[in-house]
Design a protein around this motif. Structure first.
Motif, PDB file in Angstrom:
ATOM      1  N   ILE A   1       0.841  -1.205   0.000  1.00  0.00           N
ATOM      2  CA  ILE A   1       0.000   0.000   0.000  1.00  0.00           C
ATOM      3  C   ILE A   1       0.873   1.251   0.000  1.00  0.00           C
ATOM      4  N   GLU A   2       1.879   1.265   0.868  1.00  0.00           N
ATOM      5  CA  GLU A   2       2.770   2.429   0.968  1.00  0.00           C
ATOM      6  C   GLU A   2       3.568   2.632  -0.316  1.00  0.00           C
ATOM      7  N   LYS A   3       4.009   1.532  -0.921  1.00  0.00           N
ATOM      8  CA  LYS A   3       4.783   1.651  -2.163  1.00  0.00           C
ATOM      9  C   LYS A   3       3.918   2.234  -3.289  1.00  0.00           C
ATOM     10  N   ALA A   4       2.656   1.771  -3.375  1.00  0.00           N
ATOM     11  CA  ALA A   4       1.759   2.303  -4.403  1.00  0.00           C
ATOM     12  C   ALA A   4       1.510   3.789  -4.193  1.00  0.00           C
ATOM     13  N   LEU A   5       1.287   4.210  -2.936  1.00  0.00           N
ATOM     14  CA  LEU A   5       1.045   5.627  -2.641  1.00  0.00           C
ATOM     15  C   LEU A   5       2.287   6.476  -2.907  1.00  0.00           C
ATOM     16  N   LYS A   6       3.456   5.888  -2.659  1.00  0.00           N
ATOM     17  CA  LYS A   6       4.706   6.621  -2.902  1.00  0.00           C
ATOM     18  C   LYS A   6       4.863   6.921  -4.391  1.00  0.00           C
ATOM     19  N   ILE A   7       4.553   5.923  -5.232  1.00  0.00           N
ATOM     20  CA  ILE A   7       4.676   6.124  -6.677  1.00  0.00           C
ATOM     21  C   ILE A   7       3.700   7.196  -7.161  1.00  0.00           C
ATOM     22  N   LEU A   8       2.497   7.213  -6.588  1.00  0.00           N
ATOM     23  CA  LEU A   8       1.465   8.153  -7.033  1.00  0.00           C
ATOM     24  C   LEU A   8       1.463   9.466  -6.249  1.00  0.00           C
TER      25      LEU A   8
ATOM     26  N   ASN B   1      -4.833  17.321  -5.848  1.00  0.00           N
ATOM     27  CA  ASN B   1      -5.395  17.737  -4.551  1.00  0.00           C
ATOM     28  C   ASN B   1      -6.389  16.699  -4.021  1.00  0.00           C
ATOM     29  N   ILE B   2      -5.941  15.437  -4.006  1.00  0.00           N
ATOM     30  CA  ILE B   2      -6.785  14.326  -3.551  1.00  0.00           C
ATOM     31  C   ILE B   2      -6.450  14.020  -2.100  1.00  0.00           C
ATOM     32  N   GLN B   3      -7.488  13.890  -1.300  1.00  0.00           N
ATOM     33  CA  GLN B   3      -7.300  13.556   0.120  1.00  0.00           C
ATOM     34  C   GLN B   3      -7.209  12.033   0.258  1.00  0.00           C
ATOM     35  N   ILE B   4      -6.130  11.579   0.845  1.00  0.00           N
ATOM     36  CA  ILE B   4      -5.918  10.142   1.060  1.00  0.00           C
ATOM     37  C   ILE B   4      -6.004   9.851   2.546  1.00  0.00           C
ATOM     38  N   THR B   5      -6.859   8.908   2.898  1.00  0.00           N
ATOM     39  CA  THR B   5      -6.974   8.463   4.296  1.00  0.00           C
ATOM     40  C   THR B   5      -6.533   7.009   4.364  1.00  0.00           C
ATOM     41  N   VAL B   6      -5.556   6.741   5.207  1.00  0.00           N
ATOM     42  CA  VAL B   6      -5.024   5.378   5.347  1.00  0.00           C
ATOM     43  C   VAL B   6      -5.246   4.910   6.778  1.00  0.00           C
ATOM     44  N   ASP B   7      -5.939   3.794   6.920  1.00  0.00           N
ATOM     45  CA  ASP B   7      -6.228   3.220   8.238  1.00  0.00           C
ATOM     46  C   ASP B   7      -5.860   1.731   8.198  1.00  0.00           C
ATOM     47  N   ILE B   8      -4.691   1.395   8.707  1.00  0.00           N
ATOM     48  CA  ILE B   8      -4.194   0.013   8.652  1.00  0.00           C
ATOM     49  C   ILE B   8      -4.151  -0.557  10.064  1.00  0.00           C
ATOM     50  N   SER B   9      -4.860  -1.647  10.262  1.00  0.00           N
ATOM     51  CA  SER B   9      -4.871  -2.316  11.555  1.00  0.00           C
ATOM     52  C   SER B   9      -4.503  -3.789  11.338  1.00  0.00           C
TER      53      SER B   9
ATOM     54  N   ALA C   1      -7.158  -1.398   5.967  1.00  0.00           N
ATOM     55  CA  ALA C   1      -6.641  -2.778   5.993  1.00  0.00           C
ATOM     56  C   ALA C   1      -6.962  -3.388   7.343  1.00  0.00           C
ATOM     57  N   ARG C   2      -7.604  -4.555   7.305  1.00  0.00           N
ATOM     58  CA  ARG C   2      -8.028  -5.213   8.535  1.00  0.00           C
ATOM     59  C   ARG C   2      -7.595  -6.681   8.543  1.00  0.00           C
ATOM     60  N   GLU C   3      -7.580  -7.256   9.736  1.00  0.00           N
ATOM     61  CA  GLU C   3      -7.218  -8.668   9.911  1.00  0.00           C
ATOM     62  C   GLU C   3      -8.177  -9.286  10.914  1.00  0.00           C
ATOM     63  N   ASP C   4      -8.678 -10.481  10.594  1.00  0.00           N
ATOM     64  CA  ASP C   4      -9.441 -11.238  11.591  1.00  0.00           C
ATOM     65  C   ASP C   4      -8.871 -12.649  11.674  1.00  0.00           C
TER      66      ASP C   4
ATOM     67  N   GLN D   1      -9.549  -2.571   1.792  1.00  0.00           N
ATOM     68  CA  GLN D   1     -10.651  -1.860   1.151  1.00  0.00           C
ATOM     69  C   GLN D   1     -10.154  -0.523   0.615  1.00  0.00           C
ATOM     70  N   ILE D   2     -10.469  -0.249  -0.646  1.00  0.00           N
ATOM     71  CA  ILE D   2     -10.094   1.024  -1.276  1.00  0.00           C
ATOM     72  C   ILE D   2     -11.388   1.638  -1.814  1.00  0.00           C
ATOM     73  N   CYS D   3     -11.833   2.723  -1.178  1.00  0.00           N
ATOM     74  CA  CYS D   3     -13.113   3.341  -1.517  1.00  0.00           C
ATOM     75  C   CYS D   3     -12.900   4.809  -1.896  1.00  0.00           C
ATOM     76  N   ASP D   4     -13.654   5.289  -2.858  1.00  0.00           N
ATOM     77  CA  ASP D   4     -13.545   6.703  -3.253  1.00  0.00           C
ATOM     78  C   ASP D   4     -14.917   7.361  -3.254  1.00  0.00           C
ATOM     79  N   ASN D   5     -14.942   8.645  -3.521  1.00  0.00           N
ATOM     80  CA  ASN D   5     -16.196   9.394  -3.600  1.00  0.00           C
ATOM     81  C   ASN D   5     -16.425   9.905  -5.022  1.00  0.00           C
ATOM     82  N   GLY D   6     -16.090   9.056  -6.017  1.00  0.00           N
ATOM     83  CA  GLY D   6     -16.156   9.459  -7.423  1.00  0.00           C
ATOM     84  C   GLY D   6     -17.479   9.208  -8.102  1.00  0.00           C
TER      85      GLY D   6
END
Length: 565
Positions: A423-430, A438-446, A487-490, A497-502
């Protein structure tokens, strides 16, 4: 090598070839005489069966003729002539009968090849074609002409006995060929593949079983005997194949004939006609079951093999197609990534250029007095600060090159890593494109535990999904665009999950977005392969799932990796 040595070598090879080519003919002549004597001895016990029964030499001769060809015909002639002449038939009729049997072999070779039958008896056409040739072509020819010769010679045969003699001759030869020709053909064809230890062991065990039932216990009811032998021979055919079955049939016939000769068991106690019928039905039933069951099982095995090959071919074709599509997709992505690289490098290159220009301009404008110690130290500090910036941004550029190099490099094996890495590598490239739009990115990894994945393949999927959202924002001019990554784990799985408001995807086309060459982008911007390849990467390569759904005012992609994979 001189001419003399060459001549000797050619002579030796010719002699070897000649001896080798003569061996089948010699073998059939010997076997014809020996098995003919045994057949006469076994089936001429007046207290049991008279002369109607299988005549083994005919079956052996036909098998040799079909497999080895015309070169064994002289051996058949010699064997038949010696057998006839030693059974008190005069020279000329013995010679004539031998000629007839030799012609019969030639007819068999010609018709078998004319019908294009397989010697491996793979199909019912092959088996019943052979039966047709034996029963309706070869043996009517042999029986009628041979008995006509004996009738003309007056060999214990009168005109009133002619038809019965023809039938007996026809029936005995047919039985011999039905029994032994399929067995020997298959034996010759599969000779090099036979496990003789297994082959002979199973034959011996089956022979002991038949001997026990027929001779030791001496079962008197032929149908009861058949009920005890048929299931066993069927089982052997189903497990070992038709070759084993024909061998078992030959053993059945041999022991049944042996019981007749010694006056024991099911083929001796009744009237002569009943004994004849029971004996021949017993043998014919076994041969018929072996051929039918054997061909059915062989056909089933062939169909499975054909199906396996067909499926494997389709899988290989599909894999090749997937590779081509993956390459096509990566080429398309490469074009997009070049644009991203331009954005990524613009700022660092500007900073490096400004640092170099700053140092150069200070020197040219003589801002520093190099004779003054304080001024020199100030200049050195400036150079050190600017060089630190240059070094930092150079490292950034090098890291970017590495990221893009790895992006197009296929993963060779899975590695144990944290799910936040791709995830971090993809965001780094982009990163620069995200800032630019001016896109807001929210990352929540658990995520607590590591997972074994193809890191760069997963990175490509994440990057492709995010890039699709960015392209959608740009096409629709979405205000305040945002992307939420969770990102979640059970106990059983990891989920991204990657969701947008497009604005989401039209529900009518939502099921099609993973199809190859289907794109929601404008024609000039989309290849229709990105999501198709992403699904293959996640589901085929990583045994996971890639799903999509509309949610609120946007679209949500879900990547699932199961822990037990």
């Amino acid at each position: 090598m001189n001419y003399k040595e060459l001549a000797i070598g050619i002579k030796q090879k010719y002699t070897t070839f000649k001896v080798t080519s003569l061996l089948p003919g010699i073998a059939i002549a010997f076997l014809y005489i020996v098995t003919g004597k045994l057949s006469f001895d076994l089936l001429n016990n007046n207290e049991g069966i008279n002369c109607i029964g299988l005549f083994a030499p005919e079956g052996i001769a036909l098998a040799f003729a079909l497999y080895f060809g015309k070169r064994v015909v002289p051996g058949i002639f010699i064997g038949q002539f010696v057998l006839a002449y030693t059974n008190n038939i005069n020279f000329l009729p013995s010679f004539a009968v031998a000629v007839i049997n030799s012609i019969e072999a030639l007819i068999g070779i010609y018709v078998f090849n004319k019908f294009e039958l397989s010697k491996e008896l793979k199909t019912f056409r092959d088996a019943f074609g052979l039966v047709f040739i034996i029963a309706l072509i070869l043996q009517p020819f042999s029986a009628i002409f041979s008995n006509a010769v004996l009738l003309l010679d007056g060999f214990h045969l009168t005109a009133s006995e002619f038809l019965y003699a023809v039938f007996s001759w026809w029936f005995g030869n047919v039985m011999g060929q039905f029994l032994l020709t399929p067995f020997l053909l298959l034996f010759f064809i599969h000779f090099k593949k036979i496990d003789f230890k297994d082959f002979l062991l199973i034959g011996a065990l089956f022979g002991v079983y038949i001997y026990f039932l027929t001779i030791i216990i001496a079962i008197e009811n032929p149908f009861l005997l058949m009920c005890l032998t048929m299931p066993v021979i069927t089982f052997i055919v189903s497990k070992k194949g038709i070759l084993y079955g024909t061998f078992m049939s030959a053993i059945v016939a041999m022991i049944a004939s042996y019981s007749v000769y010694f006056g024991i068991g099911a083929f001796y106690l009744r009237a002569s006609t009943d004994n004849i019928i029971n004996y021949n039905i017993f043998i014919l039933a076994h041969m018929a079951v072996v051929l039918v069951v054997g061909i059915l099982f062989d056909e089933q095995k062939r169909q499975k093999e054909i199906l396996h090959v067909t499926v494997q071919d389709e899988i290989n074709k599909n894999q090749v197609q997937q590779v081509l599509m993956l390459q096509q997709s990566r080429l398309a992505q490469m074009g997009e990534m070049i644009s991203v690289i331009a954005h990524q490098w613009r700022q660092p290159l500007s900073v490096i250029g400004m640092s170099a220009f700053n140092i150069q301009s200070k020197i040219k404008l003589e801002k520093f007095n190099f004779d003054d110690k304080a001024s020199r130290e100030k200049f050195l500090q400036l150079v050190e600060d600017e060089m630190a910036d240059i070094h930092r941004y150079t490292r950034y550029l090098t890291g970017t090159i590495d990221d893009f190099t790895n992006f197009f490099k296929p993963d060779k094996e899975k590695e144990l890593t944290s799910l936040n890495i791709p995830i971090e590598k993809a965001l780094k490239i982009l990163h620069s494109l995200i800032l630019k739009e001016n896109i807001q990115i929210t990352v929540d990894i658990s995520i607590r535990n590591h997972i074994k994945i193809y890191t760069y393949e997963v990175m490509q999927v994440v990057l492709n999904i995010i890039k699709n959202s960015i392209d959608n924002f740009m096409e629709k001019n979405i205000e305040n665009p945002s992307i939420a990554i969770r990102a979640r784990e059970d106990a059983h799985k990891f989920t991204i999950q990657i969701c947008d408001n497009g604005g989401g995807i039209d529900e009518s086309i939502l099921p099609k977005i993973f199809d190859p060459y289907f794109s929601t982008k404008s024609e000039k911007n989309g290849t229709g392969l990105g999501l198709y390849i992403s699904k293959i990467v996640i589901e085929n390569h990583s045994s996971g799932l890639l799903n999509v759904r509309n949610e609120k005012n946007g679209v949500c992609f879900e990547i699932i990796f199961y822990k037990d994979q």
